[in-house]
Design a protein around this motif. Structure first.
Motif, PDB file in Angstrom:
ATOM      1  N   UNK A   1      -8.503   1.788   9.643  1.00  0.00           N
ATOM      2  CA  UNK A   1      -7.294   1.009   9.388  1.00  0.00           C
ATOM      3  C   UNK A   1      -6.911   1.180   7.930  1.00  0.00           C
ATOM      4  N   UNK A   2      -5.629   1.322   7.685  1.00  0.00           N
ATOM      5  CA  UNK A   2      -5.128   1.432   6.323  1.00  0.00           C
ATOM      6  C   UNK A   2      -3.931   0.509   6.185  1.00  0.00           C
ATOM      7  N   UNK A   3      -3.990  -0.390   5.198  1.00  0.00           N
ATOM      8  CA  UNK A   3      -2.889  -1.303   4.914  1.00  0.00           C
ATOM      9  C   UNK A   3      -2.378  -1.010   3.506  1.00  0.00           C
ATOM     10  N   UNK A   4      -1.077  -0.755   3.381  1.00  0.00           N
ATOM     11  CA  UNK A   4      -0.505  -0.371   2.102  1.00  0.00           C
ATOM     12  C   UNK A   4       0.645  -1.288   1.730  1.00  0.00           C
ATOM     13  N   UNK A   5       0.529  -1.941   0.589  1.00  0.00           N
ATOM     14  CA  UNK A   5       1.603  -2.777   0.053  1.00  0.00           C
ATOM     15  C   UNK A   5       2.812  -1.890  -0.248  1.00  0.00           C
ATOM     16  N   UNK A   6       4.003  -2.368   0.132  1.00  0.00           N
ATOM     17  CA  UNK A   6       5.204  -1.592  -0.147  1.00  0.00           C
ATOM     18  C   UNK A   6       5.302  -1.198  -1.621  1.00  0.00           C
ATOM     19  N   UNK A   7       4.911  -2.110  -2.509  1.00  0.00           N
ATOM     20  CA  UNK A   7       5.064  -1.866  -3.934  1.00  0.00           C
ATOM     21  C   UNK A   7       4.092  -0.828  -4.465  1.00  0.00           C
ATOM     22  N   UNK A   8       3.154  -0.381  -3.621  1.00  0.00           N
ATOM     23  CA  UNK A   8       2.246   0.696  -4.019  1.00  0.00           C
ATOM     24  C   UNK A   8       2.791   2.070  -3.641  1.00  0.00           C
ATOM     25  N   UNK A   9       3.957   2.101  -2.999  1.00  0.00           N
ATOM     26  CA  UNK A   9       4.581   3.373  -2.645  1.00  0.00           C
ATOM     27  C   UNK A   9       5.407   3.873  -3.824  1.00  0.00           C
ATOM     28  N   UNK A  10       5.378   5.162  -4.044  1.00  0.00           N
ATOM     29  CA  UNK A  10       6.083   5.768  -5.169  1.00  0.00           C
ATOM     30  C   UNK A  10       7.590   5.562  -5.020  1.00  0.00           C
ATOM     31  N   UNK A  11       8.206   5.120  -6.123  1.00  0.00           N
ATOM     32  CA  UNK A  11       9.664   4.937  -6.203  1.00  0.00           C
ATOM     33  C   UNK A  11      10.200   3.922  -5.211  1.00  0.00           C
ATOM     34  N   UNK A  12       9.353   3.000  -4.737  1.00  0.00           N
ATOM     35  CA  UNK A  12       9.812   2.092  -3.690  1.00  0.00           C
ATOM     36  C   UNK A  12      10.936   1.176  -4.168  1.00  0.00           C
ATOM     37  N   UNK A  13      10.962   0.843  -5.456  1.00  0.00           N
ATOM     38  CA  UNK A  13      12.013  -0.041  -5.978  1.00  0.00           C
ATOM     39  C   UNK A  13      13.155   0.737  -6.617  1.00  0.00           C
ATOM     40  N   UNK A  14      13.235   2.050  -6.341  1.00  0.00           N
ATOM     41  CA  UNK A  14      14.243   2.886  -6.992  1.00  0.00           C
ATOM     42  C   UNK A  14      15.667   2.512  -6.600  1.00  0.00           C
ATOM     43  N   UNK A  15      15.836   1.781  -5.513  1.00  0.00           N
ATOM     44  CA  UNK A  15      17.172   1.358  -5.090  1.00  0.00           C
ATOM     45  C   UNK A  15      17.685   0.194  -5.935  1.00  0.00           C
TER      46      UNK A  15
END
Length: 504
Positions: free
Chosen positions: A287-301
């Motif tokens: 199982x892998x759980x990933x916080x959205x904010x740990x994704x690259x450029x997630x807040x770029x919008x």
């Protein structure tokens, strides 16, 4: 009557060479235009793989020959070079909610009334012949989802408040109804209903209340019958599945992807991250759980100021050994498997509202009445902000991620816009925007290599207005885009229906 167009396949996996090209591939666009006449309505343009495409239209003059509660539609087939090959007319019902879907080389038009009566128009895209199937599921039936697999159309929804799956064989016309009994008849939610094209299975996900909280259940259907039922409990006390989709692997295991929420509730659209889970013989392999904010450029919008605020809040939480999260409405896709790795894509969206005035009569205090203007908030559709792409290795560890803003038209129901092409040498993401198509290329580690805008009209034309523009994966390394346009060129202002083949 409600008319909805559903894409049968939102993505494709295409195997290619093993070398990785770091340059963007050139896009070749072939375009045809059909003049819009006042007596014609363009309803749908659907790809049927290497067999071509089918354009669905309605001609006013032909309706005098339609039977009661029916309409005559024209289905025109074009080959992959956008040359017209054949047209046929079909007398089909216009009652109830109407949906259209393609699978392989065939097209299906589904109508469902509130009383549970359905009519299915089956169009053989190879022979260009049609047949009609009729049936009755029963009263108090609500159709929520539908997929095509093999010779079957699967209809899913609620009957008398409980889930059902009805499989209709389009060759024999025989239907089979499967009633689903949740663990708790009042505390359950239907999460997703989709087809696994590669493994020829149909998957229904539900969230059901068990003794110690909600669990998700996967119901598997093959050849019209339920063949498996898998129960999956949450892995932790602060990460509960909000959405779930399954892909069956060649070894019989399932890769389950989706989003998670910190709340254990029956239904939630808001989530704080994505998960990837492998299940084999009822046991969880990883199982892998990933916080959205740990994704690259997630807040770029976001604007730079908002991005800085998020980063500061995240740093403060991390200093206290805590996790900072932001809630999103996220629409993930099914996992794409490629050479033992897993690609996951998702789109973020949010509801929008507008203020609407209305008039009420109120008393004046002396026995009279007067009008008074009031204001209320009215739902105005879903807007979309950005998307993400993630790749995992065979053990479920994220190897890379990236995100990018997206500008697409609003929709009244959440829907997928991206068409994804993945092979060993490239990852291409294509989606329609405001007056053009976007093609984004990603490199070996998820870095954005290029972004190209592809116009819907030629250089000698000016796009004045557009309606219903859409882009879908077609076949091979080709995408299909279509829509109603208003253009200005040397011939003046014209309304046309544009069909585009985008090839790499």
């Amino acid at each position: 009557m409600r008319y909805t167009k559903l894409r049968a396949i939102s993505f494709a996996l295409m195997l290619g060479s093993t070398s990785f090209c770091m340059q963007a591939r050139n896009a070749d666009v072939k375009r045809i235009e059909i003049d819009k006449e006042s007596s014609y309505s363009f309803l749908s343009c659907d790809g049927i793989g290497e067999s071509g495409l089918i354009l669905t239209t309605k001609e006013k003059d032909k309706q005098k020959n339609a039977t009661k509660d029916h309409e005559i539609l024209t289905f025109t087939k074009y080959d992959t070079l956008l040359a017209k090959t054949k047209s046929i007319d079909a007398n089909t019902t216009d009652k109830g909610s109407i949906y259209q879907v393609t699978s392989g080389s065939n097209l299906y038009r589904i109508s469902m009334t509130k009383g549970g009566e359905y009519e299915i128009l089956f169009l053989d895209g190879e022979k260009m012949t049609s047949k009609t199937l009729n049936g009755d599921i029963g009263k108090k039936t609500i159709l929520e989802s539908y997929v095509v697999m093999g010779d079957y159309i699967y209809l899913s929804g609620l009957q008398k408040g409980l889930p059902f799956v009805c499989a209709v064989n389009v060759k024999s016309g025989v239907s089979q109804l499967t009633n689903i009994t949740p663990l708790n008849k009042k505390r359950f939610a239907m999460m997703s209903f989709e087809a696994d094209i590669n493994q020829k299975e149909v998957h229904l996900f539900t969230k059901e209340l068990a003794d110690k909280g909600y669990i998700i259940k996967l119901y598997v259907f093959v050849d019209g019958k339920q063949t498996n039922e898998i129960s999956i409990a949450p892995d932790s006390e602060d990460k509960y599945p909000a959405t779930a989709f399954a892909s069956k692997m060649s070894d019989g295991s399932y890769i389950i992807s989706g989003t998670y929420s910190p709340k254990d509730t029956k239904r939630t659209d808001r989530s704080t991250g994505v998960f990837l889970k492998k299940v084999s013989n009822g046991n969880t392999v990883f199982s892998n759980y990933t916080n959205y904010l740990d994704l690259k450029n997630f807040t770029s919008y976001m604007s730079e100021r908002k991005q800085e605020r998020v980063e500061k809040k995240k740093a403060k939480k991390e200093a206290k050994d805590e996790e900072f999260v932001i809630n999103y409405n996220m629409l993930p896709y099914k996992v794409i498997e490629d050479n033992g790795k897993y690609l996951l894509v998702g789109e973020a969206y949010y509801p929008t509202y507008r203020m609407e005035s209305y008039t009420v009569m109120v008393g004046t205090g002396n026995g009279g009445m007067t009008q008074q203007t009031m204001w209320r908030q009215v739902f105005d559709g879903f807007a979309y902000t950005h998307y993400f792409v993630m790749e995992f290795d065979g053990q479920g560890k994220m190897e890379w991620s990236n995100s990018a803003p997206i500008e697409v038209l609003k929709s009244w129901v959440p829907r997928r816009h991206l068409s994804v092409s993945k092979n060993a040498s490239s990852l291409e993401v294509v989606y329609p925007s405001f007056g053009h198509m976007n093609n984004v290329s990603y490199g070996a580690n998820g870095e954005e290599v290029s972004k190209e805008e592809i116009k819907y009209v030629g250089d000698e034309q000016k796009l004045k207005r557009y309606y219903g523009l859409d882009t879908e994966y077609w076949f091979g390394e080709n995408f299909l885009s279509s829509g109603l346009l208003k253009i200005k060129d040397d011939d003046g202002k014209r309304r046309i229906f544009s069909i585009n083949k985008i090839s790499f």
